[in-house]
Write an enzyme that holds these catalytic residues in place. Structure first.
Site, mmCIF file in Angstrom:
data_model
loop_
_atom_site.group_PDB
_atom_site.id
_atom_site.type_symbol
_atom_site.label_atom_id
_atom_site.label_comp_id
_atom_site.label_asym_id
_atom_site.label_seq_id
_atom_site.Cartn_x
_atom_site.Cartn_y
_atom_site.Cartn_z
ATOM 1 N N LYS A 1 0.794 4.102 -2.961
ATOM 2 C CA LYS A 1 0.384 5.485 -2.697
ATOM 3 C C LYS A 1 1.542 6.467 -2.928
ATOM 4 O O LYS A 1 1.310 7.616 -3.337
ATOM 5 C CB LYS A 1 -0.172 5.605 -1.278
ATOM 6 C CG LYS A 1 -1.492 4.834 -1.082
ATOM 7 C CD LYS A 1 -2.592 5.349 -2.005
ATOM 8 C CE LYS A 1 -3.936 4.708 -1.751
ATOM 9 N NZ LYS A 1 -4.995 5.222 -2.611
ATOM 10 N N TYR B 1 0.855 -1.199 0.000
ATOM 11 C CA TYR B 1 0.000 0.000 0.000
ATOM 12 C C TYR B 1 0.888 1.245 0.000
ATOM 13 O O TYR B 1 0.657 2.182 -0.773
ATOM 14 C CB TYR B 1 -0.904 -0.045 1.231
ATOM 15 C CG TYR B 1 -1.965 1.038 1.289
ATOM 16 C CD1 TYR B 1 -3.128 0.947 0.528
ATOM 17 C CD2 TYR B 1 -1.827 2.145 2.128
ATOM 18 C CE1 TYR B 1 -4.117 1.926 0.598
ATOM 19 C CE2 TYR B 1 -2.809 3.127 2.199
ATOM 20 C CZ TYR B 1 -3.958 3.017 1.434
ATOM 21 O OH TYR B 1 -4.928 3.977 1.500
HETATM 22 P P1 NAP Z 1 -13.767 2.070 0.858
HETATM 23 O O1 NAP Z 1 -14.805 2.531 1.794
HETATM 24 O O2 NAP Z 1 -13.331 0.640 0.893
HETATM 25 O O3 NAP Z 1 -14.243 2.450 -0.629
HETATM 26 C C1 NAP Z 1 -13.489 2.084 -1.746
HETATM 27 C C2 NAP Z 1 -14.445 1.714 -2.866
HETATM 28 O O4 NAP Z 1 -13.651 1.337 -4.006
HETATM 29 C C3 NAP Z 1 -15.323 0.499 -2.512
HETATM 30 O O5 NAP Z 1 -16.638 0.682 -2.938
HETATM 31 C C4 NAP Z 1 -14.638 -0.612 -3.273
HETATM 32 O O6 NAP Z 1 -15.503 -1.689 -3.606
HETATM 33 C C5 NAP Z 1 -14.189 0.120 -4.518
HETATM 34 N N1 NAP Z 1 -13.194 -0.630 -5.293
HETATM 35 C C6 NAP Z 1 -12.274 -1.515 -4.846
HETATM 36 N N2 NAP Z 1 -11.614 -2.049 -5.869
HETATM 37 C C7 NAP Z 1 -12.113 -1.481 -6.998
HETATM 38 C C8 NAP Z 1 -11.860 -1.636 -8.385
HETATM 39 N N3 NAP Z 1 -10.945 -2.522 -8.848
HETATM 40 N N4 NAP Z 1 -12.562 -0.894 -9.267
HETATM 41 C C9 NAP Z 1 -13.511 -0.027 -8.841
HETATM 42 N N5 NAP Z 1 -13.825 0.144 -7.543
HETATM 43 C C10 NAP Z 1 -13.128 -0.583 -6.640
HETATM 44 O O7 NAP Z 1 -12.427 2.912 1.038
HETATM 45 P P2 NAP Z 1 -12.166 4.449 1.431
HETATM 46 O O8 NAP Z 1 -11.617 4.484 2.799
HETATM 47 O O9 NAP Z 1 -13.308 5.280 1.051
HETATM 48 O O10 NAP Z 1 -10.940 4.748 0.450
HETATM 49 C C11 NAP Z 1 -11.057 5.520 -0.739
HETATM 50 C C12 NAP Z 1 -9.661 5.913 -1.177
HETATM 51 O O11 NAP Z 1 -9.057 6.695 -0.155
HETATM 52 C C13 NAP Z 1 -8.718 4.732 -1.419
HETATM 53 O O12 NAP Z 1 -7.890 5.017 -2.526
HETATM 54 C C14 NAP Z 1 -7.903 4.685 -0.153
HETATM 55 O O13 NAP Z 1 -6.650 4.092 -0.338
HETATM 56 C C15 NAP Z 1 -7.790 6.165 0.174
HETATM 57 N N6 NAP Z 1 -7.498 6.474 1.577
HETATM 58 C C16 NAP Z 1 -8.366 6.145 2.577
HETATM 59 C C17 NAP Z 1 -8.044 6.478 3.891
HETATM 60 C C18 NAP Z 1 -8.943 6.163 5.045
HETATM 61 O O14 NAP Z 1 -8.539 6.386 6.198
HETATM 62 N N7 NAP Z 1 -10.136 5.687 4.865
HETATM 63 C C19 NAP Z 1 -6.841 7.130 4.174
HETATM 64 C C20 NAP Z 1 -5.992 7.436 3.124
HETATM 65 C C21 NAP Z 1 -6.335 7.125 1.822
HETATM 66 P P3 NAP Z 1 -15.514 -2.986 -2.627
HETATM 67 O O15 NAP Z 1 -15.969 -2.491 -1.291
HETATM 68 O O16 NAP Z 1 -16.465 -3.911 -3.296
HETATM 69 O O17 NAP Z 1 -14.096 -3.486 -2.600
#
Ligand code: NAP
Length: 258
Positions: free
Chosen positions: A159, A155
């Site tokens: 990133k 990861y």
């Molecule tokens: P999340 O709630 O898991 O949402 C991510 C979404 O992307 C889910 O609906 C997931 O579907 C979908 N997804 C996964 N693989 C995919 C693919 N191959 N094609 C299309 N969609 C896909 O995560 P989040 O926390 O909102 O994260 C969103 C972004 O922010 C990510 O890039 C993550 O790395 C980044 N981020 C998050 C945090 C945090 O603290 N939450 C911090 C830093 C960065 P499924 O659920 O079916 O897999």
């Protein structure tokens, strides 16, 4: 609620959950027509339906962001339907735990495919659509693209890649005079299904240690909310950030100040 994105067409990947969902809703509240895509088609549908039910504009599509052919097919379809693309948020992402000794190549490659390769594919597609009209591309990186964390080696690498790839794309677009801005967003710890699922995988002892570390290491304390990131994306999507490209918008409660 406002008109900061009035008349804009904005595409958000991974828009069915967490940060993507919050971003879709904020963009729609500010007047954008939002293209909500996700590998979870039901989740994308539910977000788009919520947006429409609240008096705003959205559509939903199934999209696996690792599928290059599907990117091009949907890009062309959206261009035919709307005549332009103003904003793309490359948000879809996954996290798989594993330090450098434990992580296996399959997990490593899966992580790079979704978190990094797909950001390349999305940026390339958006540049094709935006080069004659201009636009804003927003790549969701992480604080994990700035600082290291021993238990999520793949990861971290993905990133970090998003962070520096964004600068390369920004420089190219500026040099070509495309009027396309490309920026990265670096969320800290935000309560979403991704974080909740990650916490569920570790022992109770580790969860407590993480909660303590959060309070000690995040100067503003605790976790952020998805809307905190959505508001940052809104700023980068709108003309308010017209002098920003290749930059890193860090939204982390001060975590990376240390
Ligand atoms: P999340 O709630 O898991 O949402 C991510 C979404 O992307 C889910 O609906 C997931 O579907 C979908 N997804 C996964 N693989 C995919 C693919 N191959 N094609 C299309 N969609 C896909 O995560 P989040 O926390 O909102 O994260 C969103 C972004 O922010 C990510 O890039 C993550 O790395 C980044 N981020 C998050 C945090 C945090 O603290 N939450 C911090 C830093 C960065 P499924 O659920 O079916 O897999």
């Amino acid at each position: 609620m406002g008109s900061r994105l009035q008349g804009k067409v904005a595409w958000v990947t991974g828009g069915g959950s967490g940060l993507g969902e919050a971003t879709c809703i904020r963009f729609a509240e500010e007047g954008a027509h939002v293209i909500v895509t996700d590998i979870n088609a039901d989740a994308a549908k539910s977000v788009a339906e919520h947006i429409v039910q609240t008096g705003h504009s959205a559509e939903h599509h199934y999209q696996d962001v690792t599928d290059e052919t599907a990117w091009e097919a949907l890009r062309v379809k959206m261009l035919e339907a709307h005549g332009k693309l103003d904003v793309l948020v490359n948000n879809a992402g996954i996290v798989e735990r594993g330090n450098v000794e434990e992580a296996d190549l399959t997990s490593w490659r899966r992580t790079q495919a979704v978190n990094l390769d797909a950001v390349f594919l999305g940026t390339q597609a958006a540049v094709r659509s935006m080069k004659s009209t201009g636009g804003s591309i927003i790549n969701i990186s992480s604080i994990e693209g700035i600082v290291g964390e021993p238990n999520i080696a793949a990861y971290n690498a993905s990133k970090g890649g998003v962070r520096i790839f964004t600068k390369s794309a920004a420089l190219h677009c500026a040099r070509e005079g495309y009027n396309i801005r490309v920026n990265s967003v670096h969320p800290g710890f935000i309560l979403t299904p991704m974080l909740e699922n990650g916490l569920a995988e570790v022992s109770e002892e580790e969860q407590l240690a993480m909660a303590k570390a959060l309070d000690e290491q995040v100067p503003l304390g605790g976790m952020g909310e998805p809307v905190d990131i959505a508001n940052g994306c809104l700023f980068l999507a709108s003309a308010e950030s017209k002098y920003m490209t290749g930059s890193e918008l860090v939204i982390d409660g001060g975590f990376t100040c240390h």
